[in-house]
Design a protein around this motif. Structure first.
Motif, PDB file in Angstrom:
ATOM      1  N   UNK A  84       0.746  -0.975  -0.019  1.00  0.00           N
ATOM      2  CA  UNK A  84      -0.120  -0.102  -0.076  1.00  0.00           C
ATOM      3  C   UNK A  84       0.979   1.350  -0.073  1.00  0.00           C
ATOM      4  N   UNK A  85       0.755   2.133  -1.064  1.00  0.00           N
ATOM      5  CA  UNK A  85       1.679   3.462  -1.102  1.00  0.00           C
ATOM      6  C   UNK A  85       0.667   4.356  -0.599  1.00  0.00           C
ATOM      7  N   UNK A  86       1.012   5.345   0.114  1.00  0.00           N
ATOM      8  CA  UNK A  86       0.306   6.332   0.863  1.00  0.00           C
ATOM      9  C   UNK A  86       1.021   7.802   0.520  1.00  0.00           C
ATOM     10  N   UNK A  87       0.544   8.446  -0.801  1.00  0.00           N
ATOM     11  CA  UNK A  87       1.057   9.661  -1.089  1.00  0.00           C
ATOM     12  C   UNK A  87       0.785  10.747   0.129  1.00  0.00           C
ATOM     13  N   UNK A  88       1.702  11.896   0.164  1.00  0.00           N
ATOM     14  CA  UNK A  88       1.132  13.004   1.063  1.00  0.00           C
ATOM     15  C   UNK A  88       0.541  12.423   2.255  1.00  0.00           C
ATOM     16  N   UNK A  89       1.472  11.260   3.073  1.00  0.00           N
ATOM     17  CA  UNK A  89       0.836  10.793   4.166  1.00  0.00           C
ATOM     18  C   UNK A  89       2.183  10.787   4.841  1.00  0.00           C
ATOM     19  N   UNK A  90       2.136  11.680   6.309  1.00  0.00           N
ATOM     20  CA  UNK A  90       3.302  11.421   7.331  1.00  0.00           C
ATOM     21  C   UNK A  90       3.180  10.144   7.919  1.00  0.00           C
ATOM     22  N   UNK A  91       4.159   9.798   8.768  1.00  0.00           N
ATOM     23  CA  UNK A  91       4.384   8.633   9.834  1.00  0.00           C
ATOM     24  C   UNK A  91       3.203   8.225  10.371  1.00  0.00           C
ATOM     25  N   UNK A  92       2.484   9.325  11.056  1.00  0.00           N
ATOM     26  CA  UNK A  92       1.713   9.097  12.251  1.00  0.00           C
ATOM     27  C   UNK A  92       0.367   8.712  11.391  1.00  0.00           C
ATOM     28  N   UNK A  93       0.180   9.123  10.184  1.00  0.00           N
ATOM     29  CA  UNK A  93      -1.036   8.874   9.391  1.00  0.00           C
ATOM     30  C   UNK A  93      -0.904   7.355   8.854  1.00  0.00           C
ATOM     31  N   UNK A  94       0.347   7.041   8.485  1.00  0.00           N
ATOM     32  CA  UNK A  94       0.670   5.571   7.824  1.00  0.00           C
ATOM     33  C   UNK A  94       0.410   4.700   9.136  1.00  0.00           C
ATOM     34  N   UNK A  95       0.952   4.853  10.416  1.00  0.00           N
ATOM     35  CA  UNK A  95       0.615   4.246  11.492  1.00  0.00           C
ATOM     36  C   UNK A  95      -0.929   3.749  11.510  1.00  0.00           C
ATOM     37  N   UNK A  96      -1.684   4.855  11.375  1.00  0.00           N
ATOM     38  CA  UNK A  96      -3.149   4.623  11.616  1.00  0.00           C
ATOM     39  C   UNK A  96      -3.546   3.852  10.558  1.00  0.00           C
ATOM     40  N   UNK A  97      -2.980   4.001   9.413  1.00  0.00           N
ATOM     41  CA  UNK A  97      -3.636   3.279   8.261  1.00  0.00           C
ATOM     42  C   UNK A  97      -3.302   1.477   8.438  1.00  0.00           C
ATOM     43  N   UNK A  98      -2.174   1.358   8.976  1.00  0.00           N
ATOM     44  CA  UNK A  98      -1.336  -0.212   9.302  1.00  0.00           C
ATOM     45  C   UNK A  98      -2.380  -0.477  10.487  1.00  0.00           C
ATOM     46  N   UNK A  99      -2.855   0.254  11.501  1.00  0.00           N
ATOM     47  CA  UNK A  99      -3.726  -0.236  12.466  1.00  0.00           C
ATOM     48  C   UNK A  99      -4.978  -0.760  11.764  1.00  0.00           C
ATOM     49  N   UNK A 100      -5.462   0.182  10.824  1.00  0.00           N
ATOM     50  CA  UNK A 100      -7.011  -0.039  10.230  1.00  0.00           C
ATOM     51  C   UNK A 100      -6.470  -1.421   9.141  1.00  0.00           C
ATOM     52  N   UNK A 101      -5.548  -1.461   8.721  1.00  0.00           N
ATOM     53  CA  UNK A 101      -5.528  -2.828   7.844  1.00  0.00           C
ATOM     54  C   UNK A 101      -5.424  -4.080   8.762  1.00  0.00           C
ATOM     55  N   UNK A 102      -4.780  -3.943   9.768  1.00  0.00           N
ATOM     56  CA  UNK A 102      -4.831  -5.175  10.838  1.00  0.00           C
ATOM     57  C   UNK A 102      -6.641  -5.626  11.221  1.00  0.00           C
ATOM     58  N   UNK A 103      -7.135  -4.372  11.354  1.00  0.00           N
ATOM     59  CA  UNK A 103      -8.646  -4.693  11.874  1.00  0.00           C
ATOM     60  C   UNK A 103      -9.347  -5.281  10.837  1.00  0.00           C
ATOM     61  N   UNK A 104      -9.195  -4.589   9.522  1.00  0.00           N
ATOM     62  CA  UNK A 104      -9.766  -5.053   8.160  1.00  0.00           C
ATOM     63  C   UNK A 104      -9.581  -6.480   7.955  1.00  0.00           C
TER      64      UNK A 104
END
Length: 427
Positions: A84-104
């Motif tokens: 998953x490539x996240x443009x214009x996303x800083x590290x905190x936002x990417x960590x939130x996205x990773x947590x969400x993927x775990x739940x998904x």
């Protein structure tokens, strides 16, 4: 609906990361990459069969596609790995996205009568604007493996160190080059089969010859341990397998014409056996070569015989119905459950070379070989030992009751013309 539509392949992922990294440098905006590896996914295939495993992958991919960040770029890098490539996303936002993927991915998923909760390991890397674009992918890949080594079901953040070696994208680049050369070999006659004789221990008569693929492209050979894994990943293994089967059948027909009838053994890959058109391929080979099916032996690994998917069961039945003899290849590296042998349609069992290489000193391997040989013989199976290189190995295998031998002690794999000379001498 194809759940993998919208996912980039490896090559497209590399092009996209190049483009997005250039854009990030120009705009001075962050770019993060998440490398997702499904944990213990092989157990899903083993427990439920590969058809069910493919369905699980499709459903997980659908979840990622429909519930990921709308700006995310999605790619499938390997059989059970995604990016998953996240443009214009800083590290905190990417960590939130990773947590969400775990739940998904861990939401319950029904497989048969089981509610599967698929865990994953995620490697997260932030693009350093001074590094090569592909390095961020490689660091995310390394971080994902760190998460797996730490027990899985977690996210690991990559450090700033540069990665050296053949991980991730470095390996992917090599594989892409091999894939290109494989296509060239298919189109330009760069493929060939060499044949290794298998001899009966009792009288030295010829049991069969195994067809082994060789590839030459741009004036240089590619080793099988390099091109076979790439062919399996890319799906080229199906074309290679069909070419091998037809080429081997034509040789078998030629050998009949010159008075040297010889059984030719060909390896069948998982991709071939799980293809719905495998039956048509078998009958097409017979039609094109006019060879009796009993002279074309299909070698399959243990796990293929144990696959419970409907397609595999039907394809195995079609092979038996058409008259192709079946052999269990590399026995001892998969399920290795002796209780299954009585139910399998194979009439030949090939012991993996791992049991042979330590002989005669390795008495434990000898005991295992003797036990397998006695049981298989009682079931009416031919037992072949692979990788035989010394007289001492031959002698102790004879003591264990092995039926036939294959290895450098008897002959190296031979090109077609040299095989004819060898057969003339042997007969």
């Amino acid at each position: 609906m194809d759940s993998l539509t919208g996912f980039l392949d490896r090559k497209a992922c590399m092009r996209e990361i190049d483009r997005l990294a250039s854009q990030a440098r120009q705009d001075e905006t962050p770019l993060c990459v998440l490398w997702i590896g499904l944990d213990r996914f092989r157990q899903v295939n083993t427990s439920f069969g590969h058809e069910a495993g493919d369905n699980v992958l499709a459903m997980l991919a659908y979840r990622l596609k429909t519930q990921a960040d709308p700006e995310a770029i999605l790619g499938r890098i390997g059989g059970d790995e995604f990016v998953v490539i996240l443009p214009r996303t800083p590290m905190p936002g990417a960590e939130i996205a990773a947590d969400r993927i775990h739940r998904i991915l861990q939401a319950p998923l029904e497989v048969g009568q089981v509610a599967l909760r698929q865990a994953c390991s995620i490697g997260l890397a932030l693009l350093d604007l001074t590094e090569r674009p592909l390095d961020v992918l490689e660091r995310a890949d390394r971080a994902m493996h760190d998460a797996k080594r730490a027990g899985g079901n977690q996210t690991a953040v990559a450090g700033e160190e540069r990665i050296t070696g053949r991980f991730g994208t470095e390996l992917a680049r090599e594989e892409l080059a091999i894939e290109e050369r494989l296509h060239e070999a298919l189109e330009n006659g760069g493929l060939a089969l060499h044949y290794q004789p298998i001899l009966n221990l009792a009288d030295g008569s010829l049991e069969a010859c195994e067809a082994l693929m060789r590839c030459n492209s741009r004036g240089a050979s590619i080793q099988p341990n390099q091109f076979i894994p790439v062919a399996e990943k890319t799906g080229l293994i199906i074309r290679l397998g069909e070419w091998t089967m037809l080429t081997a059948a034509r040789l078998a027909d030629h050998l009949i014409q010159i008075g040297r009838p010889t059984k030719i053994a060909v390896n069948v890959s998982r991709a071939q056996l799980t293809a719905p058109k495998f039956r048509q391929v078998l009958y097409g080979v017979l039609a094109c070569s006019d060879v009796p099916p009993g002279l074309i032996e299909l070698e399959l690994t243990e796990s293929l015989f144990m696959d419970t998917s409907e397609t595999v069961r039907n394809n195995l039945a079609a092979a038996v119905e058409a008259g192709f003899p079946l052999a269990i290849d590399d026995f001892g590296t998969g399920y290795s459950c002796l209780a299954y042998l009585k139910d399998l349609p194979a009439r030949k069992l090939k012991l993996d070379r791992a049991f042979v290489k330590g002989l005669p000193e390795d008495r434990k391997s000898f005991a295992i070989i003797r036990t397998i040989t006695q049981l298989a013989a009682d079931l009416g199976m031919t037992i072949v030992a692979e990788g035989v290189e010394t007289d001492a190995q031959r002698d102790i295998l004879a003591e264990a009751g092995v039926t036939a031998l294959q290895g450098f002690l008897l002959s190296y794999p031979l090109p077609e013309t040299e095989l004819e000379t060898w057969l003339a001498t042997h007969y």
